[in-house]
Design an enzyme around this catalytic site. Structure first.
Site, PDB file in Angstrom:
ATOM      1  N   SER A  97       0.800  -1.094   0.136  1.00 46.86           N
ATOM      2  CA  SER A  97       0.074  -0.040   0.171  1.00 46.86           C
ATOM      3  C   SER A  97       0.831   1.405   0.056  1.00 46.86           C
ATOM      4  CB  SER A  97      -0.985   0.064   1.091  1.00 46.86           C
ATOM      5  OG  SER A  97      -1.972   1.118   1.012  1.00 46.86           O
ATOM      6  N   ASP A 243      -4.207   5.735  -2.787  1.00 47.07           N
ATOM      7  CA  ASP A 243      -2.860   5.178  -2.629  1.00 47.07           C
ATOM      8  C   ASP A 243      -2.792   4.036  -3.370  1.00 47.07           C
ATOM      9  OD1 ASP A 243      -4.929   3.128  -1.690  1.00 47.07           O
ATOM     10  OD2 ASP A 243      -4.167   3.179   0.256  1.00 47.07           O
ATOM     11  N   ASP A 245      -2.475   0.547  -3.550  1.00 48.41           N
ATOM     12  CA  ASP A 245      -3.159  -0.511  -3.994  1.00 48.41           C
ATOM     13  C   ASP A 245      -4.704  -0.086  -4.099  1.00 48.41           C
ATOM     14  OD1 ASP A 245      -3.654  -0.016  -1.061  1.00 48.41           O
ATOM     15  OD2 ASP A 245      -3.899  -2.166  -0.769  1.00 48.41           O
ATOM     16  N   ASP A 247      -7.167   0.871  -2.116  1.00 50.89           N
ATOM     17  CA  ASP A 247      -8.310   0.376  -1.417  1.00 50.89           C
ATOM     18  C   ASP A 247      -8.910   1.720  -0.785  1.00 50.89           C
ATOM     19  OD1 ASP A 247      -6.385   0.539   0.119  1.00 50.89           O
ATOM     20  OD2 ASP A 247      -6.588  -1.386   1.258  1.00 50.89           O
TER      21      ASP A 247
END
Length: 454
Positions: A97, A243, A245, A247
């Protein structure tokens, strides 16, 4: 071998010392031994070590005898979606992340994309990986399949928009050179196919594991002006950044103002309650008054949960809640396997702006004035417990309500605060809000910080 990469909710570690291909293989073997799956979904982010760590984890699952479906470069939520959509028994996303470039990690789920955290299997997986006490290799290894599942994922996302009411909109999208770029391209194509009058201005769009513009983390104050500047430059109606990734997503209004995640929770709660009156909304205890008032005003039921994705998802399933939101910009959706998504929130905001024929600034500025907050402030302390006790002793006498659902929350007539300890470092996280009094917010925030950092 002690594996220090195991955290409360996922796996994160420094490359070489805490996480490498050997450790990833062990984790894959242990994950499969724990779940006993027949089919596992894997995906990976843009970090340069992600493909090799994914391969090692997958090999551990294959050696157990389970099949692996590799979604390729994608976002964490695509692994969540794929696990449910493909009826897999588990899933693993290789990602760190927003952690530094010399880190990587994994987020693992079981069937239906249910989270695996320390209390629900991660500790068992760690013990097996450390001691290599997992199942023997299968006589016949599993089969690895490469699958592009993005079309099904994007088709699901399109269900959150009412296309007949969409107004023309220009949106700055900042992927931060993370994993979001290819998925945004697919979303853009689907929107065009449906005749949506949406124009994307793409910045830092190409996936690049060297992160030439810094690790994508829009909460960092030095990164926020990048999206804001582009909103102003292009005269956009909205700015969105993610961010690594994706999510989590973060929003800017048409005047390039960064909008704290707290106020987006209220917006999305209203968006769902307009369509589903009486629905249940789950929220975290750090900042609460704005969310509670919006949910009540729209006929919903507000339910508080301990912050953290495992707790929010568990509470949502138990209560059959339609939506859950955290001020940290994690947003969870019943129809998305109760999982968090960084794409659904901005699509819902676009839909809401179109239906109300208004702007993001108009929607949030009144709420921000009604319940001002400086956002979460971290303080490094020598002794977190001592600092917490010092604050409690100073303020408990005047409090009209006390809550320890998650850390310490004290409420007063015109203001409240929440204080939480970090799980991983000697840090205390402070959140303050008032009833329409920014000067009081500033005063109480400074008083509390002085006491915490004493």
């Amino acid at each position: 071998m002690e594996l220090t990469c195991f955290k409360a909710y996922d796996i994160r570690g420094e490359l070489g010392t805490e996480l490498n291909t050997d450790i990833a293989y062990r984790i894959g073997r242990a994950f499969a031994t724990f779940l006993k799956p027949k089919k596992v979904v894997v995906g990976w982010d843009v970090r340069e070590t992600s493909p090799e760590l994914k391969d090692a984890f997958a090999q551990g699952v294959l050696d157990f005898g389970a099949d692996v479906i590799d979604l390729g470069l994608c976002g964490t939520e695509e692994v969540y979606f794929g696990t449910k959509f493909l009826n897999a028994d588990g899933g693993c996303m290789v990602t760190a992340s927003h952690n530094p470039i010399n880190y990587n990690g994994m987020k693992m789920v079981r069937d239906e994309a249910k989270p695996i955290s320390r209390d629900t299997g991660l500790a068992d997986i760690r013990k097996m990986a450390e001691t290599e006490t997992y199942s023997e290799k299968a006589a016949t290894p599993g089969t690895l399949t490469q699958l592009d599942n993005r079309a099904a994922y994007v088709e699901h996302l399109m269900g959150y928009i009412e296309f007949e009411t969409l107004k023309p909109m220009k949106i700055v999208v900042n992927a931060g050179n993370g994993a979001a770029g290819p998925s945004l391209d697919a979303i853009e194509a689907a929107l065009k196919e449906k005749g949506a009058p949406i124009e994307f201005i793409k910045i830092n769009h190409e996936p690049d594991g060297t992160f030439p513009n810094g690790i994508p983390n829009p909460l960092l104050h030095e990164q926020q002006p990048v999206t804001g500047k582009a909103v102003k430059e292009y005269g956009a109606d909205l700015g969105v950044a993610w961010d690594g990734d994706f999510d989590r997503c973060f929003l800017w209004d048409e005047d390039a103002n960064f909008i704290e995640g707290y106020y987006i929770v209220g917006l999305l709660a209203e968006a769902f309650l307009v369509k589903q009156p009486g629905a249940k909304i789950v929220y975290d205890p750090r900042l609460t008054w704005n969310t509670q008032e919006i949910v009540e005003a729209n006929g919903g039921e507000a339910i508080q949960s301990v912050s953290g994705h495992a707790f929010i998802k568990e509470k949502m399933r138990a209560e059959d809640a339609v939506y859950g939101g955290e001020m940290s910009a994690h947003h969870y959706f019943k129809d998305f396997a109760y999982a968090d998504s960084g794409m659904i929130p901005w699509l819902l905001v676009v839909d809401l702006l179109s239906r109300k024929q208004t702007t993001l600034k108009t929607l949030v500025e009144q709420r921000m004035a009604m319940y001002p907050s400086p956002g979460e402030i971290n303080s490094k302390v020598a002794d977190a417990d001592e600092a917490m006790a010092r604050v409690y002793d100073a303020y408990k006498g005047d409090a009209i309500a006390e809550d320890r659902v998650d850390g310490l929350s004290l409420e007063f007539a015109d203001w409240r605060f929440n204080l939480r300890k970090s799980n991983t470092e000697p840090v205390i996280r402070l959140n303050v809000e008032t009833r329409g009094d920014k000067d009081l917010m500033d005063e109480k925030t400074q008083d509390l910080l002085a006491l915490i950092r004493q």
